[in-house]
Design a protein around this motif. Structure first.
Motif, PDB file in Angstrom:
ATOM      1  N   LEU A   1       0.832  -1.200   0.000  1.00  0.00           N
ATOM      2  CA  LEU A   1       0.000   0.000   0.000  1.00  0.00           C
ATOM      3  C   LEU A   1       0.869   1.253   0.000  1.00  0.00           C
ATOM      4  N   GLY A   2       1.883   1.276   0.840  1.00  0.00           N
ATOM      5  CA  GLY A   2       2.781   2.430   0.911  1.00  0.00           C
ATOM      6  C   GLY A   2       3.483   2.697  -0.408  1.00  0.00           C
ATOM      7  N   VAL A   3       3.944   1.645  -1.066  1.00  0.00           N
ATOM      8  CA  VAL A   3       4.622   1.795  -2.365  1.00  0.00           C
ATOM      9  C   VAL A   3       3.647   2.355  -3.406  1.00  0.00           C
ATOM     10  N   LEU A   4       2.430   1.826  -3.436  1.00  0.00           N
ATOM     11  CA  LEU A   4       1.430   2.310  -4.390  1.00  0.00           C
ATOM     12  C   LEU A   4       1.084   3.778  -4.147  1.00  0.00           C
ATOM     13  N   ILE A   5       0.888   4.151  -2.895  1.00  0.00           N
ATOM     14  CA  ILE A   5       0.571   5.550  -2.576  1.00  0.00           C
ATOM     15  C   ILE A   5       1.737   6.453  -2.963  1.00  0.00           C
ATOM     16  N   LEU A   6       2.946   6.032  -2.682  1.00  0.00           N
ATOM     17  CA  LEU A   6       4.115   6.831  -3.058  1.00  0.00           C
ATOM     18  C   LEU A   6       4.184   7.017  -4.571  1.00  0.00           C
ATOM     19  N   LEU A   7       3.980   5.944  -5.313  1.00  0.00           N
ATOM     20  CA  LEU A   7       3.982   6.045  -6.781  1.00  0.00           C
ATOM     21  C   LEU A   7       2.879   6.975  -7.280  1.00  0.00           C
ATOM     22  N   GLY A   8       1.669   6.785  -6.758  1.00  0.00           N
ATOM     23  CA  GLY A   8       0.553   7.629  -7.175  1.00  0.00           C
ATOM     24  C   GLY A   8       0.773   9.087  -6.845  1.00  0.00           C
ATOM     25  N   CYS A   9       1.317   9.355  -5.672  1.00  0.00           N
ATOM     26  CA  CYS A   9       1.590  10.744  -5.286  1.00  0.00           C
ATOM     27  C   CYS A   9       2.669  11.357  -6.176  1.00  0.00           C
ATOM     28  N   TYR A  10       3.693  10.566  -6.514  1.00  0.00           N
ATOM     29  CA  TYR A  10       4.738  11.117  -7.379  1.00  0.00           C
ATOM     30  C   TYR A  10       4.264  11.333  -8.810  1.00  0.00           C
ATOM     31  N   VAL A  11       3.319  10.549  -9.273  1.00  0.00           N
ATOM     32  CA  VAL A  11       2.697  10.834 -10.573  1.00  0.00           C
ATOM     33  C   VAL A  11       2.009  12.194 -10.500  1.00  0.00           C
ATOM     34  N   SER A  12       1.294  12.437  -9.408  1.00  0.00           N
ATOM     35  CA  SER A  12       0.598  13.712  -9.217  1.00  0.00           C
ATOM     36  C   SER A  12       1.578  14.882  -9.113  1.00  0.00           C
ATOM     37  N   ILE A  13       2.659  14.677  -8.383  1.00  0.00           N
ATOM     38  CA  ILE A  13       3.679  15.723  -8.251  1.00  0.00           C
ATOM     39  C   ILE A  13       4.312  16.004  -9.605  1.00  0.00           C
ATOM     40  N   TRP A  14       4.600  14.963 -10.362  1.00  0.00           N
ATOM     41  CA  TRP A  14       5.187  15.111 -11.695  1.00  0.00           C
ATOM     42  C   TRP A  14       4.244  15.900 -12.610  1.00  0.00           C
ATOM     43  N   LEU A  15       2.936  15.688 -12.441  1.00  0.00           N
ATOM     44  CA  LEU A  15       1.937  16.418 -13.228  1.00  0.00           C
ATOM     45  C   LEU A  15       1.653  17.812 -12.656  1.00  0.00           C
ATOM     46  N   LYS A  16       2.373  18.179 -11.578  1.00  0.00           N
ATOM     47  CA  LYS A  16       2.253  19.491 -10.936  1.00  0.00           C
ATOM     48  C   LYS A  16       0.844  19.749 -10.372  1.00  0.00           C
ATOM     49  N   LEU A  17       0.285  18.716  -9.759  1.00  0.00           N
ATOM     50  CA  LEU A  17      -1.033  18.823  -9.152  1.00  0.00           C
ATOM     51  C   LEU A  17      -0.878  19.154  -7.668  1.00  0.00           C
ATOM     52  N   ASP A  18      -1.914  19.694  -7.065  1.00  0.00           N
ATOM     53  CA  ASP A  18      -1.785  20.161  -5.681  1.00  0.00           C
ATOM     54  C   ASP A  18      -2.074  19.054  -4.662  1.00  0.00           C
ATOM     55  N   LYS A  19      -1.960  19.424  -3.384  1.00  0.00           N
ATOM     56  CA  LYS A  19      -2.066  18.432  -2.315  1.00  0.00           C
ATOM     57  C   LYS A  19      -3.456  17.818  -2.198  1.00  0.00           C
ATOM     58  N   LYS A  20      -4.496  18.519  -2.617  1.00  0.00           N
ATOM     59  CA  LYS A  20      -5.839  17.924  -2.561  1.00  0.00           C
ATOM     60  C   LYS A  20      -5.924  16.729  -3.510  1.00  0.00           C
ATOM     61  N   VAL A  21      -5.239  16.820  -4.644  1.00  0.00           N
ATOM     62  CA  VAL A  21      -5.213  15.693  -5.577  1.00  0.00           C
ATOM     63  C   VAL A  21      -4.441  14.535  -4.956  1.00  0.00           C
ATOM     64  N   LEU A  22      -3.330  14.828  -4.286  1.00  0.00           N
ATOM     65  CA  LEU A  22      -2.567  13.773  -3.627  1.00  0.00           C
ATOM     66  C   LEU A  22      -3.412  13.032  -2.593  1.00  0.00           C
ATOM     67  N   HIS A  23      -4.231  13.760  -1.858  1.00  0.00           N
ATOM     68  CA  HIS A  23      -5.126  13.116  -0.894  1.00  0.00           C
ATOM     69  C   HIS A  23      -6.122  12.206  -1.610  1.00  0.00           C
ATOM     70  N   GLN A  24      -6.674  12.666  -2.727  1.00  0.00           N
ATOM     71  CA  GLN A  24      -7.643  11.851  -3.479  1.00  0.00           C
ATOM     72  C   GLN A  24      -6.974  10.618  -4.075  1.00  0.00           C
ATOM     73  N   VAL A  25      -5.761  10.793  -4.589  1.00  0.00           N
ATOM     74  CA  VAL A  25      -5.002   9.660  -5.124  1.00  0.00           C
ATOM     75  C   VAL A  25      -4.796   8.623  -4.021  1.00  0.00           C
ATOM     76  N   SER A  26      -4.376   9.078  -2.859  1.00  0.00           N
ATOM     77  CA  SER A  26      -4.092   8.162  -1.747  1.00  0.00           C
ATOM     78  C   SER A  26      -5.345   7.428  -1.285  1.00  0.00           C
ATOM     79  N   LEU A  27      -6.448   8.148  -1.145  1.00  0.00           N
ATOM     80  CA  LEU A  27      -7.710   7.500  -0.748  1.00  0.00           C
ATOM     81  C   LEU A  27      -8.154   6.468  -1.776  1.00  0.00           C
ATOM     82  N   THR A  28      -8.067   6.833  -3.036  1.00  0.00           N
ATOM     83  CA  THR A  28      -8.487   5.911  -4.091  1.00  0.00           C
ATOM     84  C   THR A  28      -7.613   4.671  -4.104  1.00  0.00           C
ATOM     85  N   ILE A  29      -6.305   4.852  -3.998  1.00  0.00           N
ATOM     86  CA  ILE A  29      -5.402   3.700  -3.981  1.00  0.00           C
ATOM     87  C   ILE A  29      -5.732   2.792  -2.804  1.00  0.00           C
ATOM     88  N   LEU A  30      -5.935   3.369  -1.629  1.00  0.00           N
ATOM     89  CA  LEU A  30      -6.272   2.560  -0.451  1.00  0.00           C
ATOM     90  C   LEU A  30      -7.492   1.692  -0.707  1.00  0.00           C
TER      91      LEU A  30
END
Length: 160
Positions: free
Chosen positions: A89-118
Protein backbone atom coordinates in the motif's frame (compact mmCIF):
# COMPACT_ATOMS: atom_id res chain seq x y z
CA UNK A 1 -24.92 42.05 15.89
CA UNK A 2 -23.84 38.69 17.31
CA UNK A 3 -27.34 37.20 17.08
CA UNK A 4 -27.58 38.23 13.42
CA UNK A 5 -24.26 36.48 12.75
CA UNK A 6 -25.49 33.33 14.54
CA UNK A 7 -28.77 33.40 12.61
CA UNK A 8 -26.91 33.68 9.29
CA UNK A 9 -24.52 30.90 10.31
CA UNK A 10 -27.39 28.61 11.35
CA UNK A 11 -29.19 29.29 8.05
CA UNK A 12 -26.03 28.39 6.13
CA UNK A 13 -25.67 25.17 8.13
CA UNK A 14 -29.31 24.34 7.49
CA UNK A 15 -28.84 24.92 3.75
CA UNK A 16 -25.73 22.74 3.76
CA UNK A 17 -27.59 19.98 5.61
CA UNK A 18 -30.35 20.01 2.97
CA UNK A 19 -27.84 19.96 0.09
CA UNK A 20 -25.94 17.06 1.64
CA UNK A 21 -29.12 15.08 2.29
CA UNK A 22 -30.68 15.69 -1.13
CA UNK A 23 -27.40 15.14 -2.96
CA UNK A 24 -26.67 11.93 -1.08
CA UNK A 25 -30.14 10.57 -1.78
CA UNK A 26 -30.09 11.41 -5.48
CA UNK A 27 -26.56 10.18 -6.08
CA UNK A 28 -27.10 6.88 -4.22
CA UNK A 29 -30.24 6.12 -6.20
CA UNK A 30 -28.65 7.08 -9.53
CA UNK A 31 -25.59 4.93 -8.79
CA UNK A 32 -27.88 1.97 -7.99
CA UNK A 33 -29.91 2.63 -11.14
CA UNK A 34 -26.70 2.56 -13.19
CA UNK A 35 -25.65 -0.80 -11.72
CA UNK A 36 -23.28 0.06 -8.89
CA UNK A 37 -22.56 -2.53 -6.24
CA UNK A 38 -20.98 0.24 -4.14
CA UNK A 39 -23.55 3.08 -4.28
CA UNK A 40 -22.16 4.70 -1.12
CA UNK A 41 -19.30 6.03 -3.26
CA UNK A 42 -21.59 8.53 -5.03
CA UNK A 43 -22.85 10.25 -1.85
CA UNK A 44 -19.27 10.20 -0.56
CA UNK A 45 -18.33 12.45 -3.49
CA UNK A 46 -21.31 14.71 -2.84
CA UNK A 47 -20.37 15.04 0.82
CA UNK A 48 -16.70 15.68 0.10
CA UNK A 49 -17.14 18.14 -2.77
CA UNK A 50 -20.01 20.47 -1.82
CA UNK A 51 -18.40 23.74 -0.76
CA UNK A 52 -19.60 27.27 0.03
CA UNK A 53 -19.58 28.43 -3.62
CA UNK A 54 -20.12 26.91 -7.04
CA UNK A 55 -16.52 27.73 -8.03
CA UNK A 56 -15.08 25.98 -4.98
CA UNK A 57 -17.33 22.96 -5.56
CA UNK A 58 -16.26 22.71 -9.20
CA UNK A 59 -12.58 23.12 -8.31
CA UNK A 60 -12.69 20.41 -5.66
CA UNK A 61 -14.75 18.14 -7.95
CA UNK A 62 -12.12 18.40 -10.68
CA UNK A 63 -9.38 17.59 -8.19
CA UNK A 64 -11.39 14.64 -6.89
CA UNK A 65 -11.94 13.12 -10.31
CA UNK A 66 -8.31 13.63 -11.38
CA UNK A 67 -7.08 12.05 -8.14
CA UNK A 68 -9.53 9.19 -8.51
CA UNK A 69 -8.43 8.49 -12.09
CA UNK A 70 -4.72 8.55 -11.19
CA UNK A 71 -5.31 6.33 -8.15
CA UNK A 72 -7.30 3.81 -10.16
CA UNK A 73 -4.74 3.68 -12.97
CA UNK A 74 -1.78 3.20 -10.63
CA UNK A 75 -3.58 0.57 -8.59
CA UNK A 76 -5.11 -1.42 -11.44
CA UNK A 77 -1.86 -1.47 -13.43
CA UNK A 78 0.42 -2.44 -10.55
CA UNK A 79 -1.55 -3.87 -7.62
CA UNK A 80 -2.57 -7.16 -9.20
CA UNK A 81 1.09 -8.17 -8.98
CA UNK A 82 1.31 -7.33 -5.26
CA UNK A 83 0.08 -8.89 -2.06
CA UNK A 84 -2.23 -6.87 0.17
CA UNK A 85 -0.16 -5.50 3.03
CA UNK A 86 0.97 -2.18 4.41
CA UNK A 87 4.26 -2.17 2.48
CA UNK A 88 2.54 -2.68 -0.87
CA UNK A 89 0.00 0.00 0.00
CA UNK A 90 2.78 2.43 0.91
CA UNK A 91 4.62 1.79 -2.37
CA UNK A 92 1.43 2.31 -4.39
CA UNK A 93 0.57 5.55 -2.58
CA UNK A 94 4.12 6.83 -3.06
CA UNK A 95 3.98 6.05 -6.78
CA UNK A 96 0.55 7.63 -7.18
CA UNK A 97 1.59 10.74 -5.29
CA UNK A 98 4.74 11.12 -7.38
CA UNK A 99 2.70 10.83 -10.57
CA UNK A 100 0.60 13.71 -9.22
CA UNK A 101 3.68 15.72 -8.25
CA UNK A 102 5.19 15.11 -11.69
CA UNK A 103 1.94 16.42 -13.23
CA UNK A 104 2.25 19.49 -10.94
CA UNK A 105 -1.03 18.82 -9.15
CA UNK A 106 -1.78 20.16 -5.68
CA UNK A 107 -2.07 18.43 -2.31
CA UNK A 108 -5.84 17.92 -2.56
CA UNK A 109 -5.21 15.69 -5.58
CA UNK A 110 -2.57 13.77 -3.63
CA UNK A 111 -5.13 13.12 -0.89
CA UNK A 112 -7.64 11.85 -3.48
CA UNK A 113 -5.00 9.66 -5.12
CA UNK A 114 -4.09 8.16 -1.75
CA UNK A 115 -7.71 7.50 -0.75
CA UNK A 116 -8.49 5.91 -4.09
CA UNK A 117 -5.40 3.70 -3.98
CA UNK A 118 -6.27 2.56 -0.45
CA UNK A 119 -9.82 1.56 -1.33
CA UNK A 120 -9.20 0.19 -4.82
CA UNK A 121 -6.19 -1.81 -3.61
CA UNK A 122 -8.24 -3.44 -0.88
CA UNK A 123 -11.63 -3.85 -2.53
CA UNK A 124 -10.55 -4.71 -6.07
CA UNK A 125 -9.03 -7.97 -4.81
CA UNK A 126 -12.47 -8.87 -3.44
CA UNK A 127 -14.95 -7.74 -6.10
CA UNK A 128 -12.94 -7.22 -9.32
CA UNK A 129 -15.13 -4.28 -10.39
CA UNK A 130 -14.73 -1.90 -7.49
CA UNK A 131 -12.50 0.37 -9.60
CA UNK A 132 -15.23 0.82 -12.23
CA UNK A 133 -17.82 1.53 -9.53
CA UNK A 134 -15.42 3.98 -7.89
CA UNK A 135 -14.93 5.97 -11.09
CA UNK A 136 -18.59 5.94 -12.17
CA UNK A 137 -19.95 6.70 -8.72
CA UNK A 138 -17.42 9.49 -8.14
CA UNK A 139 -18.56 11.08 -11.39
CA UNK A 140 -22.21 10.72 -10.36
CA UNK A 141 -21.53 12.30 -6.98
CA UNK A 142 -19.60 15.28 -8.31
CA UNK A 143 -22.17 15.89 -11.04
CA UNK A 144 -25.02 15.84 -8.51
CA UNK A 145 -23.05 18.16 -6.20
CA UNK A 146 -22.40 20.58 -9.06
CA UNK A 147 -26.02 20.54 -10.22
CA UNK A 148 -27.28 21.11 -6.67
CA UNK A 149 -24.93 24.05 -6.24
CA UNK A 150 -25.94 25.59 -9.57
CA UNK A 151 -29.65 25.19 -8.87
CA UNK A 152 -29.31 26.54 -5.35
CA UNK A 153 -27.31 29.61 -6.40
CA UNK A 154 -29.75 30.31 -9.25
CA UNK A 155 -32.60 30.31 -6.72
CA UNK A 156 -30.64 32.65 -4.45
CA UNK A 157 -29.86 35.03 -7.35
CA UNK A 158 -33.52 35.12 -8.37
CA UNK A 159 -34.55 36.12 -4.86
CA UNK A 160 -32.09 39.03 -4.92
Amino acid sequence: MESLKNKFSNENLSILAWKLAIGSTLSWELAKLLGSDHPYLAPLSVILTIQSTVDKTVSLSIKRIIGTMIGILVTVLIARHMTINGWSLGVLILLGCYVSIWLKLDKKVLHQVSLTILFVFFFEHQTKHYAIDRLRDTLIGILIAGILQLVWFRIILRKK
